[in-house]
Motif scaffolding. Structure first.
Motif, PDB file in Angstrom:
ATOM      1  N   UNK A 122       0.821  -1.211   0.000  1.00 43.02           N
ATOM      2  CA  UNK A 122       0.000   0.000   0.000  1.00 43.02           C
ATOM      3  C   UNK A 122       0.855   1.261   0.000  1.00 43.02           C
ATOM      4  N   UNK A 123       1.897   1.252   0.815  1.00 42.45           N
ATOM      5  CA  UNK A 123       2.778   2.416   0.864  1.00 42.45           C
ATOM      6  C   UNK A 123       3.482   2.633  -0.477  1.00 42.45           C
ATOM      7  N   UNK A 124       3.912   1.550  -1.107  1.00 43.74           N
ATOM      8  CA  UNK A 124       4.566   1.681  -2.413  1.00 43.74           C
ATOM      9  C   UNK A 124       3.594   2.203  -3.463  1.00 43.74           C
ATOM     10  N   UNK A 125       2.332   1.777  -3.405  1.00 41.10           N
ATOM     11  CA  UNK A 125       1.336   2.272  -4.352  1.00 41.10           C
ATOM     12  C   UNK A 125       1.075   3.760  -4.128  1.00 41.10           C
ATOM     13  N   UNK A 126       1.002   4.167  -2.860  1.00 45.16           N
ATOM     14  CA  UNK A 126       0.817   5.585  -2.565  1.00 45.16           C
ATOM     15  C   UNK A 126       2.024   6.398  -3.018  1.00 45.16           C
ATOM     16  N   UNK A 127       3.216   5.831  -2.814  1.00 45.75           N
ATOM     17  CA  UNK A 127       4.430   6.529  -3.249  1.00 45.75           C
ATOM     18  C   UNK A 127       4.450   6.681  -4.765  1.00 45.75           C
ATOM     19  N   UNK A 128       4.040   5.631  -5.477  1.00 50.97           N
ATOM     20  CA  UNK A 128       4.005   5.712  -6.939  1.00 50.97           C
ATOM     21  C   UNK A 128       2.982   6.744  -7.403  1.00 50.97           C
ATOM     22  N   UNK A 129       1.884   6.876  -6.673  1.00 52.93           N
ATOM     23  CA  UNK A 129       0.869   7.859  -7.038  1.00 52.93           C
ATOM     24  C   UNK A 129       1.383   9.284  -6.959  1.00 52.93           C
ATOM     25  N   UNK A 130       2.419   9.519  -6.146  1.00 54.34           N
ATOM     26  CA  UNK A 130       2.985  10.861  -6.055  1.00 54.34           C
ATOM     27  C   UNK A 130       3.615  11.331  -7.341  1.00 54.34           C
ATOM     28  N   UNK A 131       3.961  10.402  -8.229  1.00 58.19           N
ATOM     29  CA  UNK A 131       4.590  10.812  -9.496  1.00 58.19           C
ATOM     30  C   UNK A 131       3.608  11.500 -10.436  1.00 58.19           C
ATOM     31  N   UNK A 132       2.331  11.475 -10.125  1.00 56.77           N
ATOM     32  CA  UNK A 132       1.338  12.178 -10.955  1.00 56.77           C
ATOM     33  C   UNK A 132       1.306  13.674 -10.675  1.00 56.77           C
ATOM     34  N   UNK A 133       1.950  14.094  -9.613  1.00 51.48           N
ATOM     35  CA  UNK A 133       1.883  15.493  -9.202  1.00 51.48           C
ATOM     36  C   UNK A 133       3.205  16.200  -9.489  1.00 51.48           C
ATOM     37  N   UNK A 134       3.177  17.554  -9.591  1.00 54.24           N
ATOM     38  CA  UNK A 134       4.426  18.304  -9.765  1.00 54.24           C
ATOM     39  C   UNK A 134       5.303  18.165  -8.532  1.00 54.24           C
ATOM     40  N   UNK A 135       6.613  18.295  -8.730  1.00 56.39           N
ATOM     41  CA  UNK A 135       7.551  18.267  -7.612  1.00 56.39           C
ATOM     42  C   UNK A 135       8.074  19.679  -7.374  1.00 56.39           C
ATOM     43  N   UNK A 500     -11.945  -8.042   6.597  1.00 55.50           N
ATOM     44  CA  UNK A 500     -11.164  -8.816   5.633  1.00 55.50           C
ATOM     45  C   UNK A 500      -9.993  -7.994   5.105  1.00 55.50           C
ATOM     46  N   UNK A 501      -8.892  -8.672   4.852  1.00 54.11           N
ATOM     47  CA  UNK A 501      -7.650  -8.009   4.455  1.00 54.11           C
ATOM     48  C   UNK A 501      -7.699  -7.496   3.024  1.00 54.11           C
ATOM     49  N   UNK A 502      -8.485  -8.142   2.164  1.00 54.39           N
ATOM     50  CA  UNK A 502      -8.547  -7.709   0.763  1.00 54.39           C
ATOM     51  C   UNK A 502      -9.084  -6.295   0.635  1.00 54.39           C
ATOM     52  N   UNK A 503     -10.000  -5.907   1.526  1.00 51.94           N
ATOM     53  CA  UNK A 503     -10.581  -4.567   1.446  1.00 51.94           C
ATOM     54  C   UNK A 503      -9.597  -3.485   1.861  1.00 51.94           C
ATOM     55  N   UNK A 504      -8.487  -3.867   2.481  1.00 50.19           N
ATOM     56  CA  UNK A 504      -7.498  -2.884   2.932  1.00 50.19           C
ATOM     57  C   UNK A 504      -6.474  -2.557   1.859  1.00 50.19           C
ATOM     58  N   UNK A 505      -6.530  -3.233   0.713  1.00 49.59           N
ATOM     59  CA  UNK A 505      -5.594  -2.930  -0.371  1.00 49.59           C
ATOM     60  C   UNK A 505      -5.856  -1.529  -0.894  1.00 49.59           C
ATOM     61  N   UNK A 506      -4.765  -0.804  -1.202  1.00 47.20           N
ATOM     62  CA  UNK A 506      -4.837   0.557  -1.745  1.00 47.20           C
ATOM     63  C   UNK A 506      -5.540   1.522  -0.794  1.00 47.20           C
ATOM     64  N   UNK A 507      -5.277   1.346   0.503  1.00 47.33           N
ATOM     65  CA  UNK A 507      -5.722   2.308   1.510  1.00 47.33           C
ATOM     66  C   UNK A 507      -4.489   2.858   2.214  1.00 47.33           C
ATOM     67  N   UNK A 508      -4.685   3.898   3.003  1.00 51.98           N
ATOM     68  CA  UNK A 508      -3.583   4.476   3.771  1.00 51.98           C
ATOM     69  C   UNK A 508      -3.355   3.624   5.011  1.00 51.98           C
ATOM     70  N   UNK A 509      -2.242   2.904   5.095  1.00 53.86           N
ATOM     71  CA  UNK A 509      -2.016   2.002   6.228  1.00 53.86           C
ATOM     72  C   UNK A 509      -2.027   2.710   7.574  1.00 53.86           C
ATOM     73  N   UNK A 510      -1.641   3.984   7.602  1.00 54.68           N
ATOM     74  CA  UNK A 510      -1.620   4.697   8.866  1.00 54.68           C
ATOM     75  C   UNK A 510      -3.023   4.882   9.435  1.00 54.68           C
ATOM     76  N   UNK A 511      -4.022   4.843   8.551  1.00 53.51           N
ATOM     77  CA  UNK A 511      -5.403   5.029   8.986  1.00 53.51           C
ATOM     78  C   UNK A 511      -6.159   3.706   9.118  1.00 53.51           C
ATOM     79  N   UNK A 512      -5.825   2.740   8.274  1.00 57.12           N
ATOM     80  CA  UNK A 512      -6.620   1.513   8.204  1.00 57.12           C
ATOM     81  C   UNK A 512      -5.945   0.290   8.782  1.00 57.12           C
ATOM     82  N   UNK A 513      -4.621   0.316   8.970  1.00 52.68           N
ATOM     83  CA  UNK A 513      -3.910  -0.876   9.421  1.00 52.68           C
ATOM     84  C   UNK A 513      -2.965  -0.556  10.570  1.00 52.68           C
ATOM     85  N   UNK A 514      -3.484  -0.066  11.702  1.00 49.10           N
ATOM     86  CA  UNK A 514      -2.592   0.199  12.837  1.00 49.10           C
ATOM     87  C   UNK A 514      -1.975  -1.087  13.344  1.00 49.10           C
TER      88      UNK A 514
END
Length: 521
Positions: A122-135, A500-514
């Motif tokens: 999930x963190x890697x997917x979120x990190x990859x999503x940052x490439x859509x934005x300006x730096x 269920x763990x499948x529903x936690x895919x592509x979520x923010x782990x800090x909010x959904x997976x303490x």
């Protein structure tokens, strides 16, 4: 690679002619940026294939003929089309089993590893999503300079601060495909984690049933051993009064020793199952307190659920994980294709230099620059072409793996249904055999004590009863084991569990997976 630059200006002045722009265009920088942003907004398509789930063969099914009649075919009460409960083991109605399952879900290390790996994905997917934005970045420096020898300025300090902005325009969708691939990987890991959950819970259910079965077989063996001892005592009394031969005593002693020799193997198997249970619930072998499970403490569901074939590919976590991996492979084709096309980048900066900190970003100390750059691969020695071909081959492999997982899913359900059919038939036969063997043993013992039956008849009846009793205990366990296999083959009902763990895919782990033990930040 051949770069091309856009317009550059200083001190806020906007160049209006070709020479001041420097790119052979009469377009003002602001208009250039607006034009390029418009191009980006209009470029809604992305190179590479758009993923679609492979269709299921319309003829796919579990058994020959109509699957809706599977219950009649197997002789088992089956609710065709019924949903699988999220906590299917509760259908066995054993509170001790439920407590062990709760402990395994909370403490099993394989599940902990699966959750952590899902967090990573999930963190890697979120990190990859940052490439859509300006730096946006900021650089600064302070330089102490002595220019006495060349100017009359003397010693001074020059402060430089430069905010800069860079934005690669995703015109051909390569970045979007990369994000798509990362999200597909996270989805695959979510289903892989759910498959781990199913493996742990079904393994624990099987281990508990096996423990109960071994206890039944040990009890049966001990009962038979007591019968052998009783007959041995009778023979010893008969020998003492001269009505029985010494050979009969020796033969009975051998039969008793043989029956006693079967106990250690069963006791060993029971101990090994208890060690397995301990590991599954996250305990060390010496920490596990046996619940002394017995087959009589379990109940088979009134009717076992059986999903329709079209729903199976939605329910099996391993099939869904293979589908997500196929989706990732599809997106990677787009990534490899986009790498062969021009890459357009917008950049801007606002440099400011002053001798005093308070003068930074004043109109007299601040400049600006806006640039558009394009890079097109010309020659890479075939690297890009072969990377694209490799991604296409990876997609073909992922497609074959998906088909294999679908076939395995249908095979598992069919195997479980057939096993339940034979379990019912076998148990009926073993129950009848045990009843007949018990009656035969009782009768032969009575006749032997009355002196109208031979010792050989009693010995044969004892051996037959022992075999029938052990076979019946094993057959009872097989019914429960194959019911577990059916629940596992149908996917385990994960979609009916709110956690269920499948529903936690592509979520923010800090909010959904303490983390239970506390995240390390």
């Amino acid at each position: 690679m051949w770069p091309s630059s856009g317009c550059v200006g200083r001190s806020g002045a906007v160049p209006t002619d070709v020479s001041s722009c420097g790119v052979g265009a009469l377009m003002r920088p602001v208009r250039l940026v607006s034009f390029l942003l418009s191009v980006t907004m209009l470029a809604g398509c992305a190179v590479g294939p758009d993923f679609e789930r492979p269709g299921l063969d319309p003829g796919a099914g579990y058994l020959g003929g109509d699957d809706a009649k599977a219950g009649r075919a197997t002789g088992t009460s089956v609710a065709y089309g019924a949903d699988v409960p999220g906590r299917w083991w509760e259908l066995f109605r054993n509170k001790e089993l439920d407590a062990l399952m709760k402990q395994a879900v909370e403490r099993n290390p394989d599940l902990e590893a699966a959750r952590a790996t899902l967090k990573q994905a999930n963190e890697l997917a979120l990190a990859e999503g940052g490439s859509l934005f300006p730096s946006l970045s900021l650089s600064s420096s302070a330089t102490r300079t002595d220019s006495t020898g060349s100017t009359n300025v003397g010693i001074y300090t020059l402060y430089n601060v430069t905010p800069s902005l860079s934005y690669p325009l995703d015109i051909f969708g390569g970045t979007r495909r990369s994000v798509e691939a990362a999200r597909a990987s996270a989805e695959a890991q979510g289903f892989t984690a759910e498959a781990t959950y199913l493996t742990v819970t079904s393994s624990l259910a099987r281990a508990v049933i096996q423990e109960a079965s071994y206890r039944e077989q040990i009890a049966a063996s001990q009962e038979v051993i007591a019968s052998y001892r009783e007959l041995l005592d009778v023979l010893n009394n008969q020998v003492s009064v001269g009505t029985a031969a010494r050979a009969n005593v020796l033969q009975q002693q051998a039969a008793l020793a043989q029956a006693q020799a079967s106990l250690p193997a069963l006791q060993k198997a029971l101990a090994l199952q208890q060690n397995t249970i301990a590991a599954l619930i996250g305990d060390f072998p010496n920490q596990y307190a046996s619940r002394k499970f017995r087959i009589a403490g379990l109940r088979l569901p009134h009717a076992l659920p059986l999903s329709v074939p079209s729903a199976l590919v939605e329910q099996r976590p391993d099939v869904r994980a293979a589908e997500a991996q196929l989706h990732r492979a599809s997106a990677e084709i787009g990534v490899a294709t986009a790498a062969m096309l021009p890459q357009l980048t917008l950049s801007a900066s606002l440099p400011s230099s002053a001798a005093e900190l308070g003068d930074l970003f004043a109109s007299s100390t601040t400049g600006w620059s806006i640039a558009a750059g394009v890079a097109q691969p010309i020659f890479r020695g075939g690297t890009l072409v072969h990377n694209k071909r490799a991604s296409e081959a990876a997609y073909e492999a992922a497609l074959a793996n998906y088909r294999s997982s679908v076939l395995a899913a249908f095979r598992d359900v069919a195997d479980a249904l057939r096993a339940l059919q034979h379990d019912r038939q076998a148990l009926a036969g073993y129950l009848a055999a045990e009843k007949a063997a018990r009656e035969s043993l009782d009768l032969s013992q009575t006749l032997f004590k009355a002196g109208t039956a031979s010792y050989t008849d009693v010995l044969t009846a004892q051996s037959t009863y022992q075999s029938a009793r052990l076979a019946r205990a094993s057959a009872e366990a097989s019914r429960y084991l194959d019911a577990v296999a059916l629940f596992e083959a149908l996917g385990g009902g994960w979609w009916n569990r709110p956690d269920n763990l499948a529903s936690l895919a592509n979520t923010d782990p800090q909010k959904t997976m303490p983390s239970v033990s506390g995240d390390k930040k």
